[in-house]
Scaffold this motif. Structure first.
Motif, PDB file in Angstrom:
ATOM      1  N   SER A  62       0.844  -1.023  -0.117  1.00 47.01           N
ATOM      2  CA  SER A  62      -0.001  -0.017  -0.193  1.00 47.01           C
ATOM      3  C   SER A  62       0.913   0.733  -0.025  1.00 47.01           C
ATOM      4  N   SER A  63      -0.055   2.257   0.319  1.00 45.91           N
ATOM      5  CA  SER A  63       1.079   3.880   0.420  1.00 45.91           C
ATOM      6  C   SER A  63       1.067   3.897   2.044  1.00 45.91           C
ATOM      7  N   ILE A  64       1.696   5.034   2.040  1.00 48.56           N
ATOM      8  CA  ILE A  64       2.360   4.831   3.756  1.00 48.56           C
ATOM      9  C   ILE A  64       1.964   5.871   3.724  1.00 48.56           C
ATOM     10  N   PHE A  65       0.778   5.804   5.087  1.00 42.58           N
ATOM     11  CA  PHE A  65      -0.403   6.876   5.464  1.00 42.58           C
ATOM     12  C   PHE A  65       0.572   7.223   6.850  1.00 42.58           C
ATOM     13  N   LEU A  66      -0.010   8.201   6.965  1.00 46.32           N
ATOM     14  CA  LEU A  66       0.808   9.867   7.649  1.00 46.32           C
ATOM     15  C   LEU A  66      -0.459   9.955   9.646  1.00 46.32           C
ATOM     16  N   GLY A  67      -0.183   9.493  10.289  1.00 45.51           N
ATOM     17  CA  GLY A  67      -1.549   9.596  11.296  1.00 45.51           C
ATOM     18  C   GLY A  67      -1.986   8.728  11.984  1.00 45.51           C
ATOM     19  N   ASP A 175      -5.712  -8.793   3.872  1.00 44.62           N
ATOM     20  CA  ASP A 175      -4.772  -8.094   2.489  1.00 44.62           C
ATOM     21  C   ASP A 175      -5.644  -6.883   2.288  1.00 44.62           C
ATOM     22  N   ARG A 176      -5.178  -5.917   2.796  1.00 46.43           N
ATOM     23  CA  ARG A 176      -4.843  -4.463   2.482  1.00 46.43           C
ATOM     24  C   ARG A 176      -3.769  -3.522   1.640  1.00 46.43           C
ATOM     25  N   SER A 177      -3.405  -3.833   0.757  1.00 44.72           N
ATOM     26  CA  SER A 177      -2.475  -3.811   0.085  1.00 44.72           C
ATOM     27  C   SER A 177      -2.622  -2.831  -1.137  1.00 44.72           C
ATOM     28  N   TRP A 178      -4.127  -3.482  -1.221  1.00 39.50           N
ATOM     29  CA  TRP A 178      -4.209  -2.434  -2.542  1.00 39.50           C
ATOM     30  C   TRP A 178      -5.199  -1.621  -2.357  1.00 39.50           C
ATOM     31  N   ILE A 179      -6.476  -2.972  -1.724  1.00 32.59           N
ATOM     32  CA  ILE A 179      -8.028  -2.512  -0.852  1.00 32.59           C
ATOM     33  C   ILE A 179      -8.109  -1.616  -0.035  1.00 32.59           C
ATOM     34  N   ALA A 180      -8.142  -0.394   1.065  1.00 31.08           N
ATOM     35  CA  ALA A 180      -8.234  -0.518   2.172  1.00 31.08           C
ATOM     36  C   ALA A 180      -9.809  -1.379   3.027  1.00 31.08           C
ATOM     37  N   ALA A 181      -9.079  -0.978   4.073  1.00 30.11           N
ATOM     38  CA  ALA A 181     -10.215  -1.631   4.830  1.00 30.11           C
ATOM     39  C   ALA A 181     -11.852  -0.819   4.225  1.00 30.11           C
ATOM     40  N   ASP A 182     -11.810   0.183   4.317  1.00 25.31           N
ATOM     41  CA  ASP A 182     -13.198   0.973   3.728  1.00 25.31           C
ATOM     42  C   ASP A 182     -13.358   0.786   2.409  1.00 25.31           C
ATOM     43  N   GLY A 183     -12.660  -0.260   1.944  1.00 25.68           N
ATOM     44  CA  GLY A 183     -13.001  -0.063   0.431  1.00 25.68           C
ATOM     45  C   GLY A 183     -12.510   0.901  -0.801  1.00 25.68           C
ATOM     46  N   MET A 226      -6.738   5.807  -6.850  1.00 23.67           N
ATOM     47  CA  MET A 226      -5.898   6.224  -5.273  1.00 23.67           C
ATOM     48  C   MET A 226      -6.448   6.674  -4.240  1.00 23.67           C
ATOM     49  N   PRO A 227      -5.307   6.534  -3.642  1.00 25.94           N
ATOM     50  CA  PRO A 227      -5.938   7.102  -1.641  1.00 25.94           C
ATOM     51  C   PRO A 227      -6.778   8.266  -1.839  1.00 25.94           C
ATOM     52  N   ARG A 228      -7.869   8.232  -1.049  1.00 31.58           N
ATOM     53  CA  ARG A 228      -8.606   9.210  -0.452  1.00 31.58           C
ATOM     54  C   ARG A 228      -7.690  10.580  -0.126  1.00 31.58           C
ATOM     55  N   ARG A 229      -6.625   9.965   1.029  1.00 35.48           N
ATOM     56  CA  ARG A 229      -5.810  11.311   1.546  1.00 35.48           C
ATOM     57  C   ARG A 229      -4.831  10.264   1.948  1.00 35.48           C
ATOM     58  N   ILE A 230      -3.242  11.060   2.055  1.00 37.83           N
ATOM     59  CA  ILE A 230      -2.060  10.100   2.423  1.00 37.83           C
ATOM     60  C   ILE A 230      -2.084  10.679   4.482  1.00 37.83           C
ATOM     61  N   ALA A 231      -2.206  11.606   4.550  1.00 37.37           N
ATOM     62  CA  ALA A 231      -1.889  12.785   5.827  1.00 37.37           C
ATOM     63  C   ALA A 231      -3.500  12.841   6.450  1.00 37.37           C
ATOM     64  N   GLY A 232      -3.881  12.498   7.997  1.00 42.53           N
ATOM     65  CA  GLY A 232      -4.970  12.741   8.255  1.00 42.53           C
ATOM     66  C   GLY A 232      -6.308  11.767   8.569  1.00 42.53           C
TER      67      GLY A 232
END
Length: 232
Positions: A62-67, A175-183, A226-232
């Motif tokens: 996955s991307s790296i998420f801050l927060g 596996d959450r590497s491509w699809i996050a827990a919220d879909g 793409m992910p909705r947000r990376i930080a927060g």
């Protein structure tokens, strides 16, 4: 040798990360693998301890998420200076009269945007987060071993930005590497690939142009979700 499993990786941060920041876990590990082996590009693939989709060539990372708790800060950094030139007393000392007194106008008006007197300060927007989190499918012990070579996240990590103080990894069930827990997308993925793995229409998630296949610096940008947000 350890087997590949779905995992959650957390990195403890003690200094702000410079924005923009859009790093994926495989991108971070490829940096460490390059340091360790001296290889680049496709030659690094066998040294990145993550599963890789055989059809798309995209790593299960996955991307790296801050927060989630973040604080945005402005950061002023001094640009590189050459001691034999920029700090020479003839460049920074005030003008003096023939008798050695400081002149009435000791400094020439300066152009701070260009030339010898360009501003040596750079302003960055940063985000302070206590933790960075990412997901993948791979070999946890080997991943932690590689991450010992990574001191920080983002731009100017070698100068103390995004400093990593701790690393922890745990096996998870899904596996959450491509699809996050919220879909939503957990990393940049080609639109066609997203449509084949998710029931969520492209119009309902963030999308745009991005490189999404390793090595990122050598591949074209594609229409991606793409992910909705990376930080927060």
């Amino acid at each position: 040798m350890s087997e590949s499993v779905p995992f959650e990786l957390k990195l403890d941060l003690v200094s702000p990360v410079i924005l923009p920041f859009h790093t994926t876990l495989d991108g971070l590990l490829s940096f460490a693998a390059e340091v360790m082996t001296g290889l680049r590009g496709d030659d690094l693939v066998p040294h990145i301890p993550l599963e890789r989709d055989p059809d798309s060539g995209i790593f299960r990372a996955s991307s790296i998420f801050l927060g989630p708790e973040v604080h945005y800060l402005d950061r002023i950094k001094v640009r590189s200076m050459r001691s034999a030139d920029d700090l020479d007393i003839r460049n920074i000392g005030p003008k003096r009269t023939a008798k050695g007194k400081v002149s009435t106008r000791p400094y020439t008006p300066l152009d701070k945007k260009r030339g010898d007197y360009a501003n040596k300060l750079s302003k960055y927007v940063t985000v302070m987060a206590p933790t960075a989190t990412c997901y993948g499918v791979g070999k946890p012990a080997d991943i932690l071993h590689l991450l010992e070579l990574v001191i920080g996240l983002g731009k100017h990590a070698n100068q103390g930005q995004g400093q990593i103080a701790g690393r922890s990894i745990r096996e998870i069930a899904d596996d959450r590497s491509w699809i996050a827990a919220d879909g939503t997308p957990a990393r940049p993925l080609p639109v066609a690939l997203w449509e084949s793995i998710s029931a969520t229409p492209v119009e309902q998630v963030t999308h745009g142009l991005s490189p999404c296949r390793f090595p990122y610096w050598a591949t074209d940008w594609e229409a991606c979700v793409m992910p909705r947000r990376i930080a927060g």
